[in-house]
Design an enzyme around this catalytic site. Structure first.
Site, mmCIF file in Angstrom:
data_model
loop_
_atom_site.group_PDB
_atom_site.id
_atom_site.type_symbol
_atom_site.label_atom_id
_atom_site.label_comp_id
_atom_site.label_asym_id
_atom_site.label_seq_id
_atom_site.Cartn_x
_atom_site.Cartn_y
_atom_site.Cartn_z
ATOM 1 N N ALA A 14 101.059 -15.675 112.977
ATOM 2 C CA ALA A 14 101.391 -15.198 114.324
ATOM 3 C C ALA A 14 102.744 -15.727 114.776
ATOM 4 O O ALA A 14 102.932 -16.119 115.919
ATOM 5 C CB ALA A 14 100.294 -15.619 115.311
ATOM 6 N N ARG A 43 98.725 -21.946 119.147
ATOM 7 C CA ARG A 43 99.549 -20.734 119.107
ATOM 8 C C ARG A 43 98.736 -19.503 119.504
ATOM 9 O O ARG A 43 99.202 -18.664 120.291
ATOM 10 C CB ARG A 43 100.143 -20.554 117.705
ATOM 11 C CG ARG A 43 100.945 -19.277 117.541
ATOM 12 C CD ARG A 43 101.617 -19.210 116.193
ATOM 13 N NE ARG A 43 102.768 -20.110 116.165
ATOM 14 C CZ ARG A 43 103.509 -20.324 115.081
ATOM 15 N NH1 ARG A 43 103.205 -19.717 113.943
ATOM 16 N NH2 ARG A 43 104.541 -21.130 115.126
ATOM 17 N N THR A 97 112.369 -23.576 102.977
ATOM 18 C CA THR A 97 112.998 -24.072 101.756
ATOM 19 C C THR A 97 112.280 -25.340 101.309
ATOM 20 O O THR A 97 111.947 -26.197 102.129
ATOM 21 C CB THR A 97 114.491 -24.372 102.015
ATOM 22 O OG1 THR A 97 115.129 -23.163 102.463
ATOM 23 C CG2 THR A 97 115.178 -24.858 100.747
ATOM 24 N N PHE A 166 113.734 -6.800 108.881
ATOM 25 C CA PHE A 166 115.185 -6.884 109.091
ATOM 26 C C PHE A 166 115.467 -7.084 110.577
ATOM 27 O O PHE A 166 116.357 -6.461 111.150
ATOM 28 C CB PHE A 166 115.866 -5.607 108.578
ATOM 29 C CG PHE A 166 115.737 -5.403 107.093
ATOM 30 C CD1 PHE A 166 116.567 -6.073 106.209
ATOM 31 C CD2 PHE A 166 114.767 -4.552 106.575
ATOM 32 C CE1 PHE A 166 116.445 -5.892 104.833
ATOM 33 C CE2 PHE A 166 114.650 -4.365 105.203
ATOM 34 C CZ PHE A 166 115.488 -5.034 104.331
ATOM 35 N N ALA A 168 116.557 -9.007 114.056
ATOM 36 C CA ALA A 168 117.466 -10.035 114.564
ATOM 37 C C ALA A 168 116.809 -10.645 115.796
ATOM 38 O O ALA A 168 116.426 -9.920 116.717
ATOM 39 C CB ALA A 168 118.810 -9.417 114.938
ATOM 40 N N ASN A 228 120.668 -10.195 103.970
ATOM 41 C CA ASN A 228 120.989 -11.396 104.740
ATOM 42 C C ASN A 228 122.156 -12.160 104.131
ATOM 43 O O ASN A 228 122.992 -12.713 104.859
ATOM 44 C CB ASN A 228 119.758 -12.302 104.847
ATOM 45 C CG ASN A 228 118.839 -11.868 105.970
ATOM 46 O OD1 ASN A 228 119.225 -11.109 106.853
ATOM 47 N ND2 ASN A 228 117.603 -12.342 105.947
ATOM 48 N N LYS A 271 132.424 -12.023 114.337
ATOM 49 C CA LYS A 271 132.717 -12.909 115.462
ATOM 50 C C LYS A 271 132.652 -14.355 114.977
ATOM 51 O O LYS A 271 131.602 -14.813 114.523
ATOM 52 C CB LYS A 271 131.720 -12.678 116.600
ATOM 53 C CG LYS A 271 132.124 -13.340 117.914
ATOM 54 C CD LYS A 271 131.161 -12.945 119.016
ATOM 55 C CE LYS A 271 131.514 -13.578 120.347
ATOM 56 N NZ LYS A 271 132.713 -13.026 120.950
ATOM 57 N N CYS A 280 116.559 -17.323 108.543
ATOM 58 C CA CYS A 280 116.719 -16.442 107.384
ATOM 59 C C CYS A 280 117.989 -16.642 106.574
ATOM 60 O O CYS A 280 117.936 -16.740 105.351
ATOM 61 C CB CYS A 280 116.646 -14.981 107.827
ATOM 62 S SG CYS A 280 114.984 -14.468 108.298
ATOM 63 N N LYS A 283 118.281 -19.836 104.326
ATOM 64 C CA LYS A 283 117.125 -19.856 103.408
ATOM 65 C C LYS A 283 117.250 -18.764 102.347
ATOM 66 O O LYS A 283 117.009 -19.007 101.158
ATOM 67 C CB LYS A 283 115.836 -19.670 104.217
ATOM 68 C CG LYS A 283 114.568 -19.694 103.377
ATOM 69 C CD LYS A 283 113.326 -19.548 104.250
ATOM 70 C CE LYS A 283 113.137 -18.119 104.703
ATOM 71 N NZ LYS A 283 111.845 -17.918 105.378
#
Length: 471
Positions: A14, A43, A97, A166, A168, A228, A271, A280, A283
């Protein structure tokens, strides 16, 4: 083989991926019952909280949960019941990782993925489609399939899919509503393609068919790492240029704007900043490095490793610039750090540049005031403790103070460091900030956020990443 019409979906995990993704599936597919399970009781309690104080801050997420929770969206700690009832199971657990053992510092720790897979095999009494949603190295699905098949009950079949996210952070709900693409990988067998079609049908409730890409299992897994890695590569490239800009008097904003006008390059992810963070980018690149080394491709590994090394260099370079500008010492000085999340519009602090900056300031024996509008105090102390394992928390608290507002953080400080691009930092009453700071008052903009000339006119000495200093 015809695809199965799925009516019951389970998500194991979750967190930042599973929670938003499956909440949106529930919203867009009212005919599907979606259950999100997690062993973390606190959680799940937060997901079920009456006042919708969700465990994740993501713009638009609360509205989605409000619309579905208790109707066809449920949150529970009863993992076994969820597995038994579901037809399709997303595995969306953490894959950090590795910190020890083979591949430490590079390879993904797949312990949680394996535990979830083994539990599915042990509990399931009917056939399931199992979807790998966590970010994983290439060929993880093969390991999952081996475990499931070795432990499955009679007449119990498992089809494995890869469906990388994918998203953000900060725009995850918008990304889910209008994705660039949905990628589904499957074995190229009749059964694998049927399972793929079943998942594609779910997304097809709101995603145009042309944006649902179906590929082989291994291509899907590698595509996530590749996407990524290439985005992070752009950030490291522009950050490398920012160092040249500072040394030559060029302006990184102008350089990246000019480069981005080239249609072959485009303007996104150009930027400059104090460095990328999040769960992400680093890693996934380290995964790619480890994969390359495992495949005996040292030149490829070295190429991708340099993207991460440039990111670490950018953070070190920025903190050194603060020390150099403050007359080569910050010992005993108070630094205000605005922002602790790795980017705006999220409460996620994983690999945040602010953690590195504060650790560096601590090592220089400075005092640090921190303010972030979304990150909770407990998370800040946890991250700072992990960053300085040799320092007891009591010692860290002697140097670091968590503040309730940006103005409080800046009071009596000699310098302000902008580490996260929160909109509110752009709109601060900088004249009021200046009034309550020690003089000369310095601002170090690590996010190209504020109007440097306006602040200079107020009286600040302004240092902006990728530009010569002003004031």
């Amino acid at each position: 083989m015809a695809s199965t019409k799925v009516t019951k979906v389970l998500c194991i995990g979750a967190g930042y991926v599973g929670g938003p993704t499956c909440a949106v599936i529930a919203l867009k597919c009212p005919h599907i019952t979606v259950t999100i399970v997690d062993l973390n009781q606190a959680r799940i309690d937060a997901w079920n909280s009456p006042d919708f104080k969700l465990p994740i801050y993501e713009p638009g997420l609360e509205d989605v949960v409000r619309a579905c929770r208790g109707r066809n969206l449920f949150f529970s700690t009863d993992v076994e019941k969820g597995i038994q009832e579901a037809e399709l199971i997303f595995v969306s657990v953490n894959t950090p990782t590795k910190k020890s053992g083979v591949g430490a510092g590079f390879a993904a720790d797949l312990n949680y993925v394996e535990l979830a897979t083994r539990q599915i095999a042990a509990v399931a009494t009917s056939s399931k489609i199992v979807v790998e949603k966590s970010t994983v190295p290439c060929r993880t699905a093969e390991s999952m399939r081996t475990i499931l098949e070795a432990n499955s009950k009679p007449n119990c079949r498992f089809d494995i899919l890869s469906n990388p996210e994918f998203l953000a952070e900060g725009t995850a709900i918008a990304d889910l509503f209008n994705p660039d693409r949905v990628l589904i990988g499957s074995l190229q067998t009749p059964e694998g393609k049927a399972a793929c079609s079943a998942l594609a049908d779910i997304y097809g409730n709101w995603v145009p068919k042309k944006q649902i890409l179906t590929v082989g299992l291994w291509s899907s897994e590698l595509s996530k790492l590749a996407a990524n890695a290439m985005l992070a590569q752009r950030i490291s490239s522009v950050n490398a240029l920012s160092a040249i800009c500072e040394a030559t008097g060029a302006n990184i904003d102008e350089v990246s704007h000019a480069v981005g006008y080239d249609s072959r390059v485009g303007p996104k992810f150009l930027k400059a900043s104090v460095g990328f963070g999040g769960s992400c980018f680093q890693k996934d690149i380290l995964n790619l490095v480890y994969l390359s080394e495992s495949l005996h491709l040292p030149e490829v590994a070295a190429y991708w490793r340099q993207v991460v090394e440039m990111n670490e260099y950018q953070k070190r370079r920025f903190s050194k610039r603060v020390v150099d500008t403050l007359f080569n010492t910050i010992t005993g000085k108070r630094i205000a750090v605005l922002g602790f999340a790795f980017k705006a519009d999220t409460g996620d602090t994983r690999e945040s540049a602010a953690i590195t900056l504060i650790r560096d300031f601590q090592s220089e024996r400075a005092f640090v005031n921190v303010y972030d509008p979304q990150v909770v105090e407990e998370q800040i102390w946890l991250d700072l403790s992990e960053a300085s394992p040799a320092s007891p928390l009591e010692n860290i608290k002697k140097q670091v103070k968590i503040c309730k507002s940006a103005l409080e953080a800046c009071k009596d400080a000699e310098a302000v460091v902008i580490a996260t691009e929160w909109k509110e930092f752009k709109e601060i009453n900088w004249s009021e900030v200046y009034k309550h700071m020690k003089k000369p008052a310095f601002v170090f903009d690590g996010r190209l956020l504020v109007d440097a000339q306006k602040l200079t006119d107020i009286g600040f000495k302004v240092t902006t990443i990728g530009r010569p200093a002003l004031g």
